[in-house]
Design an enzyme around this catalytic site. Structure first.
Site, short mmCIF file in Angstrom:
data_model
loop_
_atom_site.label_atom_id
_atom_site.label_comp_id
_atom_site.label_asym_id
_atom_site.label_seq_id
_atom_site.Cartn_x
_atom_site.Cartn_y
_atom_site.Cartn_z
CG HIS A 261 22.09 55.45 -21.67
ND1 HIS A 261 21.45 55.23 -20.42
CD2 HIS A 261 22.60 55.91 -22.37
CE1 HIS A 261 22.99 54.49 -20.27
NE2 HIS A 261 23.58 54.44 -21.66
CG HIS A 300 15.84 49.56 -15.20
ND1 HIS A 300 16.47 48.12 -16.34
CD2 HIS A 300 16.15 50.33 -14.65
CE1 HIS A 300 17.58 48.06 -16.07
NE2 HIS A 300 17.65 49.50 -15.91
CG ASP A 356 17.63 57.64 -13.68
OD1 ASP A 356 18.90 57.54 -13.01
OD2 ASP A 356 17.81 57.50 -14.33
N1 ACO Z 1 4.47 55.03 -14.87
C1 ACO Z 1 3.83 54.27 -15.30
N2 ACO Z 1 3.51 53.28 -16.01
C2 ACO Z 1 4.34 52.47 -16.32
C3 ACO Z 1 5.52 52.42 -16.41
C4 ACO Z 1 5.45 54.34 -15.52
N3 ACO Z 1 7.46 54.30 -15.23
N4 ACO Z 1 6.95 52.26 -16.55
C5 ACO Z 1 6.43 51.07 -17.28
N5 ACO Z 1 4.94 51.12 -16.79
C6 ACO Z 1 3.61 50.66 -17.48
C7 ACO Z 1 3.66 50.40 -19.49
O1 ACO Z 1 2.76 51.32 -18.96
C8 ACO Z 1 2.87 49.17 -19.53
O2 ACO Z 1 1.58 49.06 -19.35
P1 ACO Z 1 1.25 48.20 -19.93
O3 ACO Z 1 1.56 46.56 -20.15
O4 ACO Z 1 -0.68 48.51 -19.61
O5 ACO Z 1 0.91 48.65 -21.23
C9 ACO Z 1 3.68 48.55 -19.24
O6 ACO Z 1 4.52 49.30 -17.90
C10 ACO Z 1 5.56 48.11 -18.76
O7 ACO Z 1 5.57 49.11 -19.70
P2 ACO Z 1 7.71 49.27 -21.53
O8 ACO Z 1 7.33 50.00 -21.42
O9 ACO Z 1 6.55 48.05 -21.88
O10 ACO Z 1 8.56 48.92 -20.27
P3 ACO Z 1 9.72 48.75 -21.06
O11 ACO Z 1 10.72 47.83 -20.01
O12 ACO Z 1 9.55 49.36 -21.91
O13 ACO Z 1 10.23 50.56 -20.43
C11 ACO Z 1 11.13 51.73 -18.91
C12 ACO Z 1 11.04 50.36 -19.22
C13 ACO Z 1 11.32 52.73 -20.27
C14 ACO Z 1 12.08 52.53 -17.64
C15 ACO Z 1 9.84 52.12 -17.78
O14 ACO Z 1 9.94 51.86 -17.48
C16 ACO Z 1 9.81 53.67 -17.90
O15 ACO Z 1 9.64 54.74 -19.40
N6 ACO Z 1 9.71 54.15 -16.42
C17 ACO Z 1 9.99 56.04 -16.41
C18 ACO Z 1 11.44 56.74 -17.09
C19 ACO Z 1 12.27 56.25 -16.39
O16 ACO Z 1 12.80 56.48 -14.99
N7 ACO Z 1 13.67 55.84 -17.03
C20 ACO Z 1 14.86 55.50 -16.15
C21 ACO Z 1 15.27 53.66 -16.41
S1 ACO Z 1 16.83 53.51 -16.30
C22 ACO Z 1 17.74 53.92 -16.45
O17 ACO Z 1 18.20 54.25 -18.23
C23 ACO Z 1 19.33 54.30 -16.33
#
Ligand code: ACO
Length: 421
Positions: A261, A300, A356
């Protein structure tokens, strides 16, 4: 009935009509379909409340507080004005803002015993843990806070909490630095006072650079609310037992403490440092695409477009770096963003920079250690938690949060005495 759903239960052949309101069905209505319930870990597709506070359209990249676009608030408003808006639903008149600012400013001091409590933490205590405990302790200093049905009393506790959060955050920071705690200066604005409590040493008055004060106002505004996120949900869930708001907000701080988070901006800094130079970006991106790791600060759950907060933060970095000098990691971040936004992997998955991606760079330029990043987030998010809490306790439809489960354990076993196991 036109806005309805017809469900045919293939177990019995019976058909049931269920009303659709606001694009949802009531999970309780499913009970009449042979006692059916829904299973939704993480509330991925379940609305837990009606709320009039924050609107997000993730596809379009829109964020509004009480209907006002975040871009306009960040540019034209102060943090205290946004707090008033979130809590009251309307922007204040100048008289209302003057009264609200006066009330908050006159509750910034902490009881000396809270200070003693904080001095009792170990020298290396995480400031977020100190903040969570101190906010929780406030409930014992204000036992009357448990009378949550009285609007005047609610106002008093809300004012206190918004006023005291920067003091607690600054004391926690000074503690980790081994420096004496600095008392609030009520001649200063909310953010200028916070910077004074953080950084003042032997000078008589601490005058923060106005551009840094403004940047902090913007960062707090951007973090002030984000509808039913993990910590808002924690505040509502704990608040639904009708406990006092200090205990409910302490639960929100606990939720925000977690790396999924509040901790992503620190991970962005680590990633940028590891990349080290723009020459290494292509190989890093290849590793991300191969699934070896994630590009932190991208993607996100809700935004499938540029996070509107990221656009504003990017602009704020320029203002801050004008004062502090450019963080060398900025060049890597900008180049990384440029390459990722043109790459098919990120484009097809709708992965854009989130809030972020740049916030850690600003915090580092302001000389905050990474442990303070979530504390800053918590101070900014406090009006959102309190607005959510107030909406909850005044909503007649709300009940104590008590989800169902699907039981997967053993049943009806005979107790076995210890010598026979
Ligand atoms: N880098 C590379 N690939 C990514 C990323 C990333 N940052 N985020 C998602 N993907 C890819 C996944 O691998 C997936 O690919 P696939 O379909 O080939 O398997 C696809 O995009 C969908 O990803 P999910 O994990 O299903 O997306 P979800 O909505 O569950 O996750 C999250 C969102 C957790 C924020 C994710 O994008 C992530 O881990 N980002 C990096 C961490 C981050 O920056 N978090 C801050 C969020 S903002 C906040 O909380 C204030």
């Amino acid at each position: 009935m036109t806005d309805s759903l017809t469900i045919r239960d293939n177990r019995t052949g019976e058909e049931h009509e269920i009303e659709i309101v606001d694009g949802t069905i009531r999970a309780a209505d499913l009970k009449k379909v042979g006692g059916l319930a829904t299973y939704d870990p993480g509330f991925v597709n379940t609305a837990s409340c009606r709320s009039a506070i924050t609107y997000i359209d993730g596809e379009q990249g829109i964020l509004e507080y009480r209907g006002y676009p975040i871009e306009q608030l960040a540019e034209q408003s102060s943090f205290l004005e946004v707090c008033y808006l979130l809590l009251n639903g309307e922007l204040p008149t100048s008289d209302q803002l003057a009264q609200w600012t006066h009330d908050v400013t006159h509750h910034t001091f902490l009881h000396e015993n809270i200070k003693s409590l904080m001095t009792g933490f170990r020298y290396d205590a995480h400031p977020m843990g100190m903040m969570m405990s101190s906010v929780s302790a406030l409930s014992t200093f204000y036992p009357h806070a448990s009378d949550i049905s009285d609007p005047e009393n609610r106002y008093l506790q809300i004012t206190r909490m918004i006023a005291k959060m920067p003091t607690i955050g600054a004391f926690a920071y000074r503690h980790s630095q081994g420096k004496p705690y600095i008392y609030p200066d009520n001649e200063l604005s909310y953010c200028a006072n916070f910077l004074s409590m953080l950084f003042k040493m032997s000078e008589r008055d601490y005058a923060a650079d106005e551009r840094l004060v403004k940047a902090l106002e913007v960062l707090f505004i951007l973090h002030a609310d984000h509808e039913q996120n993990c910590s808002a949900n924690a505040v509502r869930s704990v608040g639904s037992s009708q406990v006092d708001p200090y205990s409910a907000v302490a639960a929100g701080i606990g939720a925000l403490y977690g790396p999924l988070h509040g901790g992503a901006n620190e991970a962005v800094l680590k990633m940028l440092r590891r990349i080290g130079s723009t020459d290494n970006i292509p190989s890093f991106i290849e590793g991300v695409k191969a699934g070896n790791e994630r590009l932190m600060g991208f993607g996100h759950r809700v935004y499938k477009n540029y996070d509107p907060r990221a656009t504003i933060i990017k602009k704020a970095t320029e203002d801050v770096f004008e004062v502090t000098g450019v963080n060398p990691l900025l060049e890597i971040a900008q180049e990384l963003e440029k390459i990722a936004l043109e790459d098919e992997y990120f484009v097809s998955r709708k992965l854009y920079p989130n809030v972020d991606f740049y916030s850690g760079l600003i915090y580092e330029a302001l000389e905050f250690p990474p442990e303070m990043f979530t504390v800053l987030f918590a101070i900014g998010r406090t009006p959102g938690w309190l607005a959510q809490w107030q909406e909850l306790v005044t909503d007649k439809e709300q009940k104590i949060a008590r989800p169902k489960q699907i039981y997967t354990g053993e049943r009806q076993r005979e107790f076995v005495p210890i010598d026979q196991r």
